[in-house]
Enzyme design. Structure first.
Site, PDB file in Angstrom:
ATOM      1  N   GLY A   1       0.876  -1.173   0.000  1.00 10.00           N
ATOM      2  CA  GLY A   1       0.000   0.000   0.000  1.00 10.00           C
ATOM      3  C   GLY A   1       0.910   1.220   0.000  1.00 10.00           C
ATOM      4  O   GLY A   1       1.902   1.251   0.755  1.00 10.00           O
ATOM      5  N   ALA A   2       0.566   2.202  -0.849  1.00  8.75           N
ATOM      6  CA  ALA A   2       1.480   3.321  -1.072  1.00  8.75           C
ATOM      7  C   ALA A   2       1.921   4.039   0.216  1.00  8.75           C
ATOM      8  O   ALA A   2       3.125   4.175   0.474  1.00  8.75           O
ATOM      9  CB  ALA A   2       0.847   4.292  -2.063  1.00  8.75           C
TER      10      ALA A   2
ATOM     11  N   GLN B   1      -5.345  -8.948  -2.898  1.00  6.39           N
ATOM     12  CA  GLN B   1      -5.418  -8.018  -1.761  1.00  6.39           C
ATOM     13  C   GLN B   1      -6.863  -7.757  -1.343  1.00  6.39           C
ATOM     14  O   GLN B   1      -7.128  -7.489  -0.171  1.00  6.39           O
ATOM     15  CB  GLN B   1      -4.754  -6.674  -2.123  1.00  6.39           C
TER      16      GLN B   1
ATOM     17  N   ASP C   1      -1.417   4.962  -6.248  1.00 10.41           N
ATOM     18  CA  ASP C   1       0.025   4.929  -5.977  1.00 10.41           C
ATOM     19  C   ASP C   1       0.743   6.166  -6.502  1.00 10.41           C
ATOM     20  O   ASP C   1       1.805   6.521  -6.003  1.00 10.41           O
ATOM     21  CB  ASP C   1       0.635   3.664  -6.578  1.00 10.41           C
TER      22      ASP C   1
ATOM     23  N   ASN D   1      -2.930   2.901 -10.169  1.00 16.82           N
ATOM     24  CA  ASN D   1      -3.370   2.112  -9.011  1.00 16.82           C
ATOM     25  C   ASN D   1      -3.305   0.635  -9.402  1.00 16.82           C
ATOM     26  O   ASN D   1      -2.941   0.283 -10.531  1.00 16.82           O
ATOM     27  CB  ASN D   1      -4.775   2.525  -8.567  1.00 16.82           C
TER      28      ASN D   1
HETATM   29  O1  MRU Z   1       0.682  -3.794  -4.691  1.00 16.41           O
HETATM   30  P1  MRU Z   1       0.009  -3.145  -3.522  1.00 16.41           P
HETATM   31  O2  MRU Z   1      -0.804  -4.078  -2.701  1.00 16.41           O
HETATM   32  O3  MRU Z   1       0.984  -2.336  -2.704  1.00 16.41           O
HETATM   33  O4  MRU Z   1      -0.990  -2.121  -4.209  1.00 16.41           O
HETATM   34  C1  MRU Z   1      -1.743  -1.277  -3.379  1.00 16.41           C
HETATM   35  C2  MRU Z   1      -2.647  -0.374  -4.141  1.00 16.41           C
HETATM   36  O5  MRU Z   1      -2.705  -0.378  -5.341  1.00 16.41           O
HETATM   37  C3  MRU Z   1      -3.412   0.625  -3.326  1.00 16.41           C
HETATM   38  O6  MRU Z   1      -4.641   0.918  -3.916  1.00 16.41           O
HETATM   39  C4  MRU Z   1      -2.601   1.929  -3.218  1.00 16.41           C
HETATM   40  O7  MRU Z   1      -1.273   1.660  -2.883  1.00 16.41           O
HETATM   41  C5  MRU Z   1      -3.185   2.855  -2.212  1.00 16.41           C
HETATM   42  S1  MRU Z   1      -3.042   2.257  -0.588  1.00 16.41           S
HETATM   43  C6  MRU Z   1      -3.742   3.411   0.454  1.00 16.41           C
END
Ligand code: MRU
Length: 339
Positions: free
Chosen positions: A48-49, A194, A235, A245
């Site tokens: 998550g970002a 996820q 992201d 995203n």
């Molecule tokens: O690959 P991930 O699980 O890190 O991807 C996460 C996402 O795409 C989320 O939507 C994004 O990071 C926002 S998290 C608040």
């Protein structure tokens, strides 16, 4: 709600919930050196970002605690560059490491002990700011919700991806606190699931009415009139509003346009990157194809050596996005350096 990331300063460790084990087991692991922090980010033990930015800032701080003073500045730069390479798409990783670099620069002339204090305070501030920001996103987003509305979300942009409320789930939590109950549909989010493993787990634990669907069912729930609004995280937002995203987000946005459903991106303003002009300039992480063919399944679900293509993110063009729900309110692009 689980504490996704904590700093255990006494033991020089970043403590995270290992998200690869959820929902089967809730296990906290202590990351005590920079290689472990890198591995945890790369393998999505923490993901998550906003969360990877927080973990990287804390990881850099514990790394600097372990440095002999002679090599301090050089090691900081090496550590910063190393961690920033763990995942390329989320701007938050570099943003948080940049905040650490700014703290170092400001205190450069001071003794190492004082620089370490400044680095620790910066890493902790990034965490506490994030939780305040997520609450503000929740307030702004909840204003769009009415009792009984159907919300679709993709991937996990909840507390596990940030702190406390998260971003895309923040409006849902804020509405719940105000006794406005909504129904959430969570896309499972192949290939790393996820949505199934994290969003379904997180919302169920919070007592939110959540229904898990496969990614290819999003059109059906929209066609049936079950979805009133879509909230996703992101992201990186380019200056023109194009948004990277989790892979599959673009598909949801196109469907939303077809069915006339408002599609909102929820993000801290630090995810907006005015230095990236358009979505075409965003570097998209490509991951091992085994995530499609092997991961999460007892036996491989595709033929050995099948060719794969596994982009981890996609870019949704700005014209499909109804607005950006940030801590500053609901914003519209373009985003300039001074926005
Ligand atoms: O690959 P991930 O699980 O890190 O991807 C996460 C996402 O795409 C989320 O939507 C994004 O990071 C926002 S998290 C608040």
């Amino acid at each position: 709600m689980l504490k996704t990331i904590q700093l255990d300063d006494a033991n020089s460790a970043v403590v995270i919930v290992d998200q690869t084990l959820l929902p089967g087991a809730v296990e906290y692991i202590s990351l005590t050196d920079i290689r472990q922090v890198y591995e945890a980010i790369f393998k999505l033990r923490v993901r998550g970002a906003p969360a990877i930015g927080i973990a990287a800032a804390m990881g850099l701080y514990i790394h600097m605690k372990q440095q002999p003073s002679g090599d301090f500045f050089c090691e900081f730069e090496n550590g910063r560059k190393y961690l920033s390479g763990a995942r390329p798409t989320a701007v938050n990783l570099n943003w948080a490491l940049g905040e650490m670099a700014a703290a170092l620069e400001k205190n450069r002339a001071r003794p190492v002990g004082e620089i370490l204090v400044a680095l620790k305070q910066t890493a902790e501030r990034i965490l506490s700011d994030d939780s305040r920001i997520c609450r503000a996103i929740g307030r702004h987003g909840a204003a769009l919700l009415k009792p009984g509305m159907g919300v679709l979300t993709h991937c996990n942009a909840g507390g596990l991806a940030a702190s406390e409320y998260g971003t895309a789930l923040a409006p849902v939590y804020a509405a719940q606190e105000a006794w406005v109950d909504v129904r959430v549909f969570a896309d499972e989010t192949r290939p790393l699931l996820q949505g199934a493993r994290l969003t379904a787990f997180e919302l169920q634990n919070a007592g939110v009415d959540v229904t898990l669907i496969c990614d290819n069912m999003a059109a059906v729930v929209m066609a049936k009139g079950l979805i009133d609004v879509i909230f996703v995280g992101c992201d990186r937002v380019a200056a023109n509003g194009d948004t990277a995203n989790k892979i599959g987000t673009l598909m949801v946005a196109i469907l939303a346009k077809h069915y006339g459903i408002p599609f909102y991106v929820c993000a801290p303003s630090s995810t907006i990157d005015p230095a990236t002009a358009t979505g075409g300039h965003i570097v998209i992480e490509e991951r091992d194809g085994k995530e499609i063919t092997h991961e999460w399944y007892k036996t491989p679900l595709a033929p050995e050596n099948i060719k794969t293509f596994n982009p981890s993110f996609d870019v949704t063009p700005a014209n499909l996005i109804a607005g950006f729900i940030t801590e500053k309110g609901i914003l519209q692009p373009p985003f300039s350096c001074k926005w």
